[in-house]
Motif scaffolding. Structure first.
Motif, PDB file in Angstrom:
ATOM      1  N   ALA A  40      -5.972  12.149  15.953  1.00  0.00           N
ATOM      2  CA  ALA A  40      -4.968  13.037  16.545  1.00  0.00           C
ATOM      3  C   ALA A  40      -4.589  14.139  15.557  1.00  0.00           C
ATOM      4  O   ALA A  40      -4.478  15.315  15.937  1.00  0.00           O
ATOM      5  CB  ALA A  40      -3.733  12.244  16.963  1.00  0.00           C
ATOM      6  N   ASN A  41      -4.391  13.791  14.300  1.00  0.00           N
ATOM      7  CA  ASN A  41      -4.048  14.787  13.281  1.00  0.00           C
ATOM      8  C   ASN A  41      -5.161  15.815  13.117  1.00  0.00           C
ATOM      9  O   ASN A  41      -4.897  17.014  12.990  1.00  0.00           O
ATOM     10  CB  ASN A  41      -3.748  14.115  11.942  1.00  0.00           C
ATOM     11  N   CYS A  42      -6.413  15.348  13.134  1.00  0.00           N
ATOM     12  CA  CYS A  42      -7.543  16.268  13.016  1.00  0.00           C
ATOM     13  C   CYS A  42      -7.583  17.232  14.201  1.00  0.00           C
ATOM     14  O   CYS A  42      -7.827  18.426  14.030  1.00  0.00           O
ATOM     15  CB  CYS A  42      -8.859  15.493  12.953  1.00  0.00           C
ATOM     16  N   SER A  47      -6.846  22.626  16.480  1.00  0.00           N
ATOM     17  CA  SER A  47      -6.292  23.485  17.520  1.00  0.00           C
ATOM     18  C   SER A  47      -5.472  24.615  16.921  1.00  0.00           C
ATOM     19  O   SER A  47      -5.348  25.680  17.518  1.00  0.00           O
ATOM     20  CB  SER A  47      -5.457  22.665  18.514  1.00  0.00           C
ATOM     21  N   LYS A  48      -4.897  24.399  15.743  1.00  0.00           N
ATOM     22  CA  LYS A  48      -4.123  25.447  15.076  1.00  0.00           C
ATOM     23  C   LYS A  48      -5.039  26.577  14.588  1.00  0.00           C
ATOM     24  O   LYS A  48      -4.603  27.711  14.451  1.00  0.00           O
ATOM     25  CB  LYS A  48      -3.355  24.876  13.891  1.00  0.00           C
ATOM     26  N   LYS A  49      -6.304  26.262  14.337  1.00  0.00           N
ATOM     27  CA  LYS A  49      -7.244  27.262  13.839  1.00  0.00           C
ATOM     28  C   LYS A  49      -7.710  28.212  14.943  1.00  0.00           C
ATOM     29  O   LYS A  49      -8.193  29.293  14.659  1.00  0.00           O
ATOM     30  CB  LYS A  49      -8.474  26.573  13.234  1.00  0.00           C
TER      31      LYS A  49
END
Length: 50
Positions: A40-42, A47-49
């Motif tokens: 989930a963190n990955c 998605s932020k990129k």
């Protein structure tokens, strides 16, 4: 999109001990939960990129 199935399982008194045993035998391990958190963190970071 698939609608969730809303079901409530009713366990009869005579089946309770067997249900609890099966539930405990098949519960999600801490290792799997930790793996899901890492994934989930990955995904959040990727998605932020975008």
């Amino acid at each position: 999109m698939i609608k969730p199935i809303n079901r409530i399982t009713i366990i009869k008194e005579k089946d309770t001990s067997e249900f609890v045993k099966n539930f405990n035998d098949n519960k999600i391990s801490n290792k799997l939960l930790e793996s899901c958190k890492k994934l989930a963190n990955c995904l959040v970071e990727e998605s932020k990129k975008i």
